[in-house]
Enzyme design. Structure first.
Site, PDB file in Angstrom:
ATOM      1  N   ASP A   1      -1.215   5.841  -6.782  1.00  0.00           N
ATOM      2  CA  ASP A   1      -1.761   4.960  -5.761  1.00  0.00           C
ATOM      3  C   ASP A   1      -1.770   3.495  -6.204  1.00  0.00           C
ATOM      4  O   ASP A   1      -2.360   3.153  -7.215  1.00  0.00           O
ATOM      5  CB  ASP A   1      -3.187   5.412  -5.428  1.00  0.00           C
ATOM      6  CG  ASP A   1      -3.790   4.591  -4.308  1.00  0.00           C
ATOM      7  OD1 ASP A   1      -3.044   4.239  -3.374  1.00  0.00           O
ATOM      8  OD2 ASP A   1      -4.992   4.289  -4.371  1.00  0.00           O
TER       9      ASP A   1
ATOM     10  N   ASP B   1       0.817  -1.209   0.000  1.00  0.00           N
ATOM     11  CA  ASP B   1       0.000   0.000   0.000  1.00  0.00           C
ATOM     12  C   ASP B   1       0.853   1.263   0.000  1.00  0.00           C
ATOM     13  O   ASP B   1       1.510   1.579   0.992  1.00  0.00           O
ATOM     14  CB  ASP B   1      -0.918  -0.030   1.227  1.00  0.00           C
ATOM     15  CG  ASP B   1      -1.951   1.084   1.200  1.00  0.00           C
ATOM     16  OD1 ASP B   1      -1.953   1.877   0.238  1.00  0.00           O
ATOM     17  OD2 ASP B   1      -2.755   1.166   2.146  1.00  0.00           O
TER      18      ASP B   1
END
Ligand SMILES: *[C@@H]1O[C@H](CO)[C@@H](O)[C@H](O)[C@H]1NC(C)=O
Ligand SMILES: *[C@@H]1O[C@H](CO)[C@@H](O)[C@H](O)[C@H]1NC(C)=O
Ligand SMILES: *[C@@H]1O[C@H](CO)[C@@H](O)[C@H](O)[C@H]1NC(C)=O
Ligand SMILES: *[C@@H]1O[C@H](CO)[C@@H](O)[C@H](O)[C@H]1NC(C)=O
Ligand SMILES: *[C@@H]1O[C@H](CO)[C@@H](O)[C@H](O)[C@H]1NC(C)=O
Length: 465
Positions: free
Chosen positions: A340, A130
């Site tokens: 992202d 992440d």
């Protein structure tokens, strides 16, 4: 290499010529030699691999896209809740120190899994990589509540390299900025909009990267030992935090940068390399291609995120009529663009999204679809046509003259189910942060250097890296 060999030779020379008077220089040289060998053996480059969360599910292309788009929507919803929560909490913090969560540290569902091992002896764990969060954590014995996992649960008592981090330690500050008097050990708590939560204690451990044959270990890494995990697992046993904050696996000493290279999204037999530290540099293989670089921006409201400055978009040779401040990051934390790992399709600020849709429609010779829906729009294929027509590259112009060239297959997709040509780019609600998604990054090596504050990229066949 040169560092550690030259003091050594120097010592030997001194040693032979004047034995008694050499004690001090010998000692000094020995210290130098020791320091040099410490520095050269200090681990600073690691290789890991990413697999897509759905790679073992046997899904069709359309299913893969639908599932990923659904997860991205949940993540985007979580991002906006997070922004609201941050605002509320910073309002609270002046009047009360009892805030339950530290909302800057977590994000939602992610798309790629990374395999690592933790402890001594190493216990494997598979975690969601992440770029939007910092803490690396895994489920940990003794569990108050753990979701089922395939691999054994890591147990601090069975590892010789675990040590807890004290609440008063500076390492604890980013996750627990409250009064430590009632609590000796550093704790963390992540709470999600859907009711999921993950809590545990902070410790330091040895993390092993890579497979058995090529593995290398990094010692004393701050990580979360998850004791009470009331959420879904998403086929993982925790999270690998590669955000920009101080606790992430990138910021921790000796790393400072990472790169990844995402292979073909639809080919589930391919894994994608993820390289930490000195291994992450982009090696220009093709003489024609140039490494492009653009500054990373800092957002005080979202310090863990990788913000970049997008200044415009071209389709073929034509610069699209999008004002160059459309994607500007504003002082209040709105706007801007992040890169992202947990978002599949690029999401563009709504007005820019409409411009892109109408120009793609022109190229396809289609009427402009109703693009008030922010999902990636589709256009009917002429009957009998079973593949995308030739289309120009789309170019994302980043600050500093860094152009990211997206070939047709990085922004379009032919849906066999309903014979449509679909744009794999969507819109965001007005004033939201735009996102550079994974689908657009296929076969581009992406390097994030948090020491220099720069993102670099280059077209690459990621299956060969
Ligand atoms: C921390 O809490 C204790 C008792 O709960 C209190 O006596 C102390 O003043 C607090 N310290 C700070 C810095 O708020
Ligand atoms: C986890 O993997 C299985 C296949 O092994 C798949 O069916 C399931 O949907 C996956 N879960 C998530 C959240 O990706
Ligand atoms: C997936 O990648 C492998 C390795 O490059 C290749 O042999 C295979 O043909 C690819 N499969 C598809 C469906 O493209
Ligand atoms: C944006 O456009 C304005 C006017 O067209 C120009 O003056 C300015 O330099 C541009 N800014 C950037 C960052 O390109
Ligand atoms: C376009 O989509 C919006 C929202 O989905 C809907 O309210 C509107 O009626 C649609 N307009 C047309 C012309 O279809």
């Amino acid at each position: 290499m040169t560092l550690s060999s030259s003091p050594f030779l120097h010592t030997r020379a001194l040693h032979r010529s004047s034995m008694p008077s050499c004690m001090d220089p010998c000692f000094l040289a020995l210290i130098l030699l020791l320091l040099a060998s410490l520095a050269s053996s200090a681990p600073s480059g690691y290789r890991a691999v990413l697999t897509h969360v759905d790679s073992k599910g046997g899904f069709t292309k359309a299913e893969l896209l639908r599932r990923a788009a659904h997860r991205s929507r949940l993540r985007a919803a979580h991002r906006s809740r997070l922004r609201a929560a941050t605002t509320t909490l910073s309002g609270y913090s002046t009047t009360s120190s009892s805030s339950e969560t530290s909302p800057r540290l977590f994000s939602g569902q992610a798309e790629y899994l990374m395999e690592l091992a933790i402890g001594t002896p190493p216990v494997p764990f598979i975690a969601l990589a992440d770029t939007g969060s910092d803490l690396t954590w895994t489920q940990c014995q003794p569990c108050k509540l753990c979701f089922p996992q395939d691999t054994p649960i890591y147990d601090t008592a069975a590892s010789s390299s675990f040590s807890p981090v004290a609440c008063s330690s500076a390492t604890c500050l980013p996750i627990w900025s409250r009064n430590c008097s009632s609590m000796p050990v550093c704790r963390y708590r992540y709470a999600y909009g859907d009711g999921a939560y993950y809590t545990g204690i902070l410790g330091t451990e040895t993390i092993t990267f890579g497979s058995a044959s090529t593995s290398s270990a990094h010692h004393g890494v701050a990580f979360g030992c998850g004791e009470d995990n009331g959420g879904a697992s998403y086929n993982s046993t925790g999270t690998v935090g590669v955000g920009r904050g101080t606790l992430s696996l990138v910021a921790q000493p000796g790393v400072g940068k990472f790169s990844y290279c995402l292979t073909d999204f639809f080919n589930s037999s391919l894994r994608s390399p993820f390289l930490f530290g000195t291994l992450s540099d982009i090696i220009a293989g093709d003489a024609d291609a140039q490494v492009q670089s653009t500054p990373l921006l800092q957002s005080p409201q979202n310090p863990s995120r990788y913000f970049v400055s997008l200044e415009g978009i071209s389709l073929g040779d034509a610069r699209l009529p999008i004002p160059n401040d459309t994607f500007a990051l504003r002082a209040d934390g709105t706007g801007g663009m992040i890169v992202d790992s947990g978002t599949i399709f690029t999401a563009l600020e709504e007005s820019a999204f409409r411009v892109v849709v109408s120009h793609v429609a022109d190229v396809l010779g289609q009427p402009v679809v109703n693009a008030s829906s922010l999902d990636s729009p589709c256009f009917p294929a002429p009957s009998g046509q079973q593949q995308l027509p030739a289309m120009p590259d789309m170019v994302l112009h980043f600050a500093g003259g860094a152009d990211m060239r997206l070939h047709r297959d990085n922004y379009m997709y032919f849906s066999e189910d309903d014979s449509t040509f679909c744009l794999t780019i969507g819109g965001t609600t007005p004033a939201s942060t735009s996102v550079l998604g994974n689908f657009q990054q296929q076969n581009i090596q992406m390097l994030f250097d948090i020491t220099v504050g720069q993102m670099s990229f280059m077209p690459t066949d990621c299956s060969k890296l």
